[in-house]
Motif scaffolding. Structure first.
Motif, PDB file in Angstrom:
ATOM      1  N   ASN A 122       0.679  -1.350  -0.257  1.00  0.00           N
ATOM      2  CA  ASN A 122       0.048  -0.046   0.019  1.00  0.00           C
ATOM      3  C   ASN A 122       0.824   1.318   0.003  1.00  0.00           C
ATOM      4  O   ASN A 122       0.364   2.371   0.477  1.00  0.00           O
ATOM      5  CB  ASN A 122      -0.987   0.089   1.189  1.00  0.00           C
ATOM      6  CG  ASN A 122      -2.244  -1.180   1.127  1.00  0.00           C
ATOM      7  OD1 ASN A 122      -2.812  -1.199  -0.002  1.00  0.00           O
ATOM      8  ND2 ASN A 122      -2.113  -2.000   2.203  1.00  0.00           N
ATOM      9  N   GLY A 123       1.973   1.342  -0.950  1.00  0.00           N
ATOM     10  CA  GLY A 123       2.761   2.508  -0.740  1.00  0.00           C
ATOM     11  C   GLY A 123       3.767   2.542  -0.023  1.00  0.00           C
ATOM     12  O   GLY A 123       4.330   3.928   0.259  1.00  0.00           O
ATOM     13  N   GLY A 124       4.354   1.461   0.610  1.00  0.00           N
ATOM     14  CA  GLY A 124       5.591   1.798   1.507  1.00  0.00           C
ATOM     15  C   GLY A 124       5.399   2.930   2.629  1.00  0.00           C
ATOM     16  O   GLY A 124       4.361   2.580   3.481  1.00  0.00           O
ATOM     17  N   LYS A 172      -1.198   6.092  -3.574  1.00  0.00           N
ATOM     18  CA  LYS A 172      -1.656   5.114  -3.043  1.00  0.00           C
ATOM     19  C   LYS A 172      -2.801   5.833  -2.021  1.00  0.00           C
ATOM     20  O   LYS A 172      -3.695   5.352  -1.683  1.00  0.00           O
ATOM     21  CB  LYS A 172      -0.775   4.069  -2.154  1.00  0.00           C
ATOM     22  CG  LYS A 172      -0.221   3.351  -3.061  1.00  0.00           C
ATOM     23  CD  LYS A 172      -0.807   2.079  -3.597  1.00  0.00           C
ATOM     24  CE  LYS A 172      -0.427   1.098  -4.388  1.00  0.00           C
ATOM     25  NZ  LYS A 172      -1.067   0.095  -5.027  1.00  0.00           N
ATOM     26  N   LEU A 173      -2.321   7.038  -1.586  1.00  0.00           N
ATOM     27  CA  LEU A 173      -3.276   7.794  -0.638  1.00  0.00           C
ATOM     28  C   LEU A 173      -4.688   7.977  -1.117  1.00  0.00           C
ATOM     29  O   LEU A 173      -5.730   8.115  -0.168  1.00  0.00           O
ATOM     30  CB  LEU A 173      -2.587   9.080  -0.034  1.00  0.00           C
ATOM     31  CG  LEU A 173      -1.653   8.777   0.915  1.00  0.00           C
ATOM     32  CD1 LEU A 173      -0.868  10.277   1.124  1.00  0.00           C
ATOM     33  CD2 LEU A 173      -1.735   8.417   2.191  1.00  0.00           C
ATOM     34  N   GLY A 174      -4.900   8.063  -2.494  1.00  0.00           N
ATOM     35  CA  GLY A 174      -6.171   8.277  -2.931  1.00  0.00           C
ATOM     36  C   GLY A 174      -6.974   7.099  -3.033  1.00  0.00           C
ATOM     37  O   GLY A 174      -8.047   7.052  -3.281  1.00  0.00           O
ATOM     38  N   ASP A 227      -7.361  -0.911   4.540  1.00  0.00           N
ATOM     39  CA  ASP A 227      -6.168  -2.090   5.015  1.00  0.00           C
ATOM     40  C   ASP A 227      -5.577  -1.440   6.346  1.00  0.00           C
ATOM     41  O   ASP A 227      -5.462  -2.192   7.213  1.00  0.00           O
ATOM     42  CB  ASP A 227      -5.034  -2.166   4.197  1.00  0.00           C
ATOM     43  CG  ASP A 227      -5.593  -3.018   2.950  1.00  0.00           C
ATOM     44  OD1 ASP A 227      -6.595  -3.853   3.222  1.00  0.00           O
ATOM     45  OD2 ASP A 227      -4.836  -3.377   1.975  1.00  0.00           O
ATOM     46  N   ALA A 228      -5.432  -0.155   6.494  1.00  0.00           N
ATOM     47  CA  ALA A 228      -4.761   0.531   7.691  1.00  0.00           C
ATOM     48  C   ALA A 228      -5.903   0.002   8.951  1.00  0.00           C
ATOM     49  O   ALA A 228      -5.345  -0.099   9.925  1.00  0.00           O
ATOM     50  CB  ALA A 228      -4.609   1.949   7.486  1.00  0.00           C
ATOM     51  N   GLY A 229      -7.273   0.707   8.450  1.00  0.00           N
ATOM     52  CA  GLY A 229      -8.192   0.273   9.789  1.00  0.00           C
ATOM     53  C   GLY A 229      -8.239  -1.052  10.215  1.00  0.00           C
ATOM     54  O   GLY A 229      -8.286  -1.376  11.543  1.00  0.00           O
TER      55      GLY A 229
END
Length: 646
Positions: A99-101, A311-313, A320-322
Motif C-alpha cells: 500500500n505505498g511503502g 496510493k493515498l487516494g 487495510d490500515a483500519g
C-alpha cells in the motif's frame, strides 16, 4: 439515553479537593472503609443504583477475592504478549509494502489515533472500573450485555483456530533440527515427480528478474512439504480425510503448555509472559542483524519503505490500515477487559494504553525490516523480483521464510530461531485469549456453586472443547476448515461490529462525560477530550464505514486463489460470523420483551448500571472526602468539580 455530553443526574455534582481525589486513594482503603454501608447495614442504597448482592447463606470467606497483578509490570507484559502477535510480523510488513511503502504509515497512524487507541483504552479502563471480565463488565448497561456474550463467542473461536498456527510452528520446529532441512530438497518420500529445486536466472523470460518462475507444471520443495507433508491437503472441503497423528501430538502438546500456564490465573500467567513477550524481541534483533548483512537486504528494505504517494487516494489503503489496527490491537475480544479487571482500582490505565499502543505499532514497523531484509536476499538469490516472494500470513511463515533459510549458511539455526519466535509470539496471545475467556465464564458462575478447584476444572473444560473442534483441523481437509474459521468467525466484520457497539453503549447510553469522570476518579486526572469525541463520533463512524466497505465488497472465500468453497461451506462460515454478531440485538430484544412497564420504564431500568460492592464502598469514601473538604476549605485550595459516578 445519556448523550455524549450529558451530565449524570443520578447524584448531581459534588466538590472534592484535588488533593483528596479518589484516584489518589489506595485501593485497600477504598475496600476497607465503611463496611456497614457496603453490607447494607448502614445508610440506604443510593437512589438510581442497582446492586449485586451475594446470595443468601453464602459465607464471604468461602469465595476468594478477585486476584490482582503482583505488580503493574505483569499487566504491561500480558498486554504486550496478547496484542503483539503474529499479525505484527507477518501481516503489517506486507500491507506496508503493498500500500505505498512509507506512505502507508500516514493512514495507519491516523486510524490508530482515532480508532485503535480510543477503543484499546476504553476496554482496559472499563475492565479496571467494573472489576469484571468480558461479560459482567457490561453491567454498566445491562441491556447491552449481549456485547459480553458476543466477545466470548469471538474469543472462543479465535482460541480454537489460532492454536493451529502454533501446532504447525511446533511441527516445523521439530523438523528444523534435521541434518538436511526436509523442505529444501526433492529427495523425500512425500515429494512428487513435479518437485523441482531449479529456479533462477536460467528460468527467466527475456532475461528479466520480474519474469522468473519455476518450469511449467513444477512445484518447489517447500510448497510440497507444506501441502503434502504437513497438511496432507485433500482436494477440497468435501474430502475431510484422515487425522494426522503427528499434528495431533503437536496440537496436544501445545494445549498442555497453555493449560499449565493459565490454570492458576494471573499469578502464573503474569510471570510466564515475561518470557513469551520479551524473548521474541531478542530473536527479532538477531534475525535483523543477520538479515541486513545478507546480499540484497538493502533492496528489500527499499521495497518495504519506498513511498508511492498515489496510493493515498485509494480507499483500499485506508481500509487495510483500519483492519490492521483492529486486528493487531486485539480489540473486541474481551481479553483486554479481563486483563484490566485485575488492575488496582487507581492504576493509571490511561498512560498504559498509550505505552502499549506505541509498543504494538513499533513492533509492527520494526518487524518489517526483519522480514524484507530476508525477502530481499531471497529475491536476489533466486534472480526474481521481490514481488514474487513477498507474502503475508501463513504463506510468509511456512513457505517464504523457510525457503529463505535454505539459502543461508547454517540454515537449521535460523529456522529454529524463527519458529521459536513464532511459537512464543503465538503462545503469548493464546495465554491471554484463554485467560480472557475463562475469566468471563467464571464471572458468570454464581458464588453459591463455588468449589475449590473451580478455575482449574473450568480451564480444562474450555481447552477440551477447543481440542475436540481442533481435531477437524488436523485432518487432510483441515486447512479448508481453518480458513473458514479465520475468514468468518473472528473476521474484520465481527470485530468492527463489536467495536461499534462498544463505543455507542459507553458514549451514548452510559454517557461519555460520565465515564470520563469515572476514569478521572481512578487515575486522578481527566484524559484528553479527544477520547470522548472519538468514542462519541469518530470511532463509531470509522468502524461503520469499514464494516460497510467489507460488506459491499465481500468476496467468496477461496483457497490459494484456486479452490472455491461450496455454498454450504460459505453458509457454515456465515453461521460462525452471525453466532457472535446476533448476540447483541438478540439480547436487547429479549430483555426488552421480558421487562415490565412502558418502553421508557424498561429502558431506564435496563440501562441503569448494576454496581458491585466495591463501587458502593468507593462511593461512600468519595462522599466522605467531599464532606471533609467542604467543611475545611482554605484560600489556597483548588476545587475540582467531579460528576457523581454512581
Amino acid at each position: 439515553m445519556h448523550a455524549a455530553g450529558d451530565q449524570d443526574t443520578d447524584g448531581g455534582t459534588r466538590k472534592t479537593a484535588r488533593g483528596q481525589s479518589v484516584g489518589q486513594l489506595e485501593e485497600g482503603e477504598l475496600w476497607q472503609q465503611n463496611d456497614q454501608f457496603a453490607a447494607g447495614r448502614g445508610k440506604g442504597q443510593p437512589p438510581g443504583v442497582r446492586r449485586e448482592d451475594p446470595p443468601a447463606g453464602v459465607s464471604a470467606q468461602k469465595v476468594p477475592q478477585r486476584a490482582t497483578w503482583t505488580n503493574q509490570m505483569d499487566f504491561i507484559m500480558s498486554c504486550v504478549g496478547f496484542a503483539v502477535g503474529l499479525g505484527n510480523v507477518w501481516r503489517f510488513p506486507y500491507l506496508c509494502y503493498k500500500n505505498g511503502g512509507g506512505v502507508f504509515l500516514i493512514p495507519y497512524i491516523l486510524v490508530a489515533l482515532t480508532g485503535g487507541i480510543p477503543i484499546f483504552f476504553l476496554e482496559i479502563s472499563l475492565g479496571q472500573f467494573m472489576k469484571a471480565g468480558g461479560i459482567n463488565v457490561w453491567n454498566i448497561a445491562p441491556l447491552f450485555k449481549g456485547l459480553g456474550y458476543a466477545s466470548m463467542v469471538i474469543v472462543f473461536f479465535c482460541n480454537t483456530y489460532y492454536i493451529m498456527v502454533l501446532t504447525w510452528g511446533a511441527y516445523y520446529l521439530c523438523h528444523s533440527f534435521a541434518a538436511t532441512l526436509p523442505w529444501g530438497t526433492c529427495n523425500n518420500t512425500w515429494n512428487s515427480p513435479a518437485c523441482s529445486e531449479r529456479v533462477g536466472p536460467s528460468n527467466c523470460d527475456n532475461g528479466t528478474a520480474a519474469n522468473c518462475h519455476l518450469p511449467a507444471g513444477m512445484q518447489s520443495p517447500i510448497v510440497e512439504f507444506w501441502e503434502r507433508k504437513v497438511l496432507g491437503l485433500s482436494s477440497g472441503l468435501e474430502e475431510v480425510g484422515d487425522i494426522s497423528w503427528q499434528l495431533t501430538l503437536c496440537l496436544m502438546a501445545t494445549w498442555i503448555v497453555v493449560y499449565f500456564c493459565v490454570w492458576k490465573g494471573v499469578k502464573t500467567t503474569g510471570k510466564v509472559v515475561y518470557f513469551t513477550a520479551t524473548f521474541p524481541y531478542i530473536i527479532l534483533i538477531i534475525l535483523l542483524v543477520r538479515g541486513v548483512t545478507l546480499p540484497g537486504a538493502l533492496q528489500g528494505i527499499i521495497y518495504y519503505l519506498q513511498p508511492d504517494w498515489s496510493k493515498l487516494g485509494e480507499a483500499q489503503v485506508w481500509i487495510d490500515a483500519g483492519t490492521q489496527i483492529f486486528f493487531s490491537y486485539a480489540i473486541g475480544l474481551g481479553a483486554l477487559t479481563a486483563l484490566g479487571s485485575y488492575n488496582q482500582f487507581n492504576n493509571d490505565c490511561y498512560k498504559d494504553a498509550f505505552i502499549l499502543a506505541l509498543v504494538n505499532s513499533g513492533t509492527s514497523f520494526f518487524a518489517g525490516f526483519v522480514v524484507f531484509s530476508i525477502l530481499g536476499f531471497m529475491a536476489q538469490e533466486r534472480g526474481v523480483d521481490i514481488s514474487e516472494v513477498a507474502e503475508s500470513g501463513p504463506g510468509l511463515a511456512f513457505i517464504a521464510y523457510p525457503k529463505a533459510v535454505t539459502l543461508m549458511p547454517f540454515p537449521q539455526v535460523w529456522a529454529a530461531l524463527f519458529f521459536i519466535m513464532l511459537l512464543l509470539l503465538g503462545l503469548g496471545s493464546q495465554f491471554v485469549g484463554v485467560e480472557g475467556f475463562v475469566t468471563g465464564i467464571l464471572d458468570l458462575m454464581p458464588s453459591k456453586y463455588y468449589f475449590r478447584y473451580q478455575r482449574e476444572v473450568t480451564v480444562a473444560i474450555c481447552i477440551g472443547l477447543s481440542f475436540i473442534i481442533d481435531l477437524t483441523m488436523v485432518t487432510q481437509g483441515g486447512m479448508y476448515i481453518f480458513q473458514i474459521f479465520d475468514y468468518y468467525s473472528a473476521s474484520g466484520m465481527s470485530l468492527l461490529w463489536q467495536a461499534f457497539w462498544e463505543c455507542i453503549v459507553v458514549a451514548w447510553v452510559y454517557g461519555a462525560d460520565r465515564f470520563m469522570d469515572d476514569i478521572a476518579c481512578m487515575v486522578g486526572y481527566q484524559p484528553l477530550p479527544l477520547m470522548k469525541w472519538c468514542w462519541s463520533f469518530v470511532t463509531p463512524l470509522l468502524c461503520l464505514g469499514i464494516f460497510l466497505f467489507h460488506l459491499i465488497n465481500y468476496q467468496p472465500l477461496m483457497y490459494n486463489k484456486v479452490y472455491t468453497y461450496p455454498w454450504w461451506g460459505e453458509a457454515l462460515g456465515w453461521c460462525l460470523a452471525l453466532a457472535s454478531m446476533l448476540c447483541i440485538p438478540t439480547t436487547i430484544l429479549y430483555k426488552l420483551c421480558r421487562g415490565r412497564g412502558t418502553f421508557t420504564e424498561r429502558w431506564n431500568y435496563l440501562t441503569t448500571p448494576v454496581w458491585a460492592p466495591h463501587h458502593l464502598r468507593y462511593r461512600e469514601v468519595t462522599m466522605d472526602s467531599a464532606s471533609h473538604a467542604a467543611a475545611r476549605p482554605t484560600a489556597e485550595e483548588k476545587i475540582v468539580i467531579y460528576e457523581s459516578v454512581m
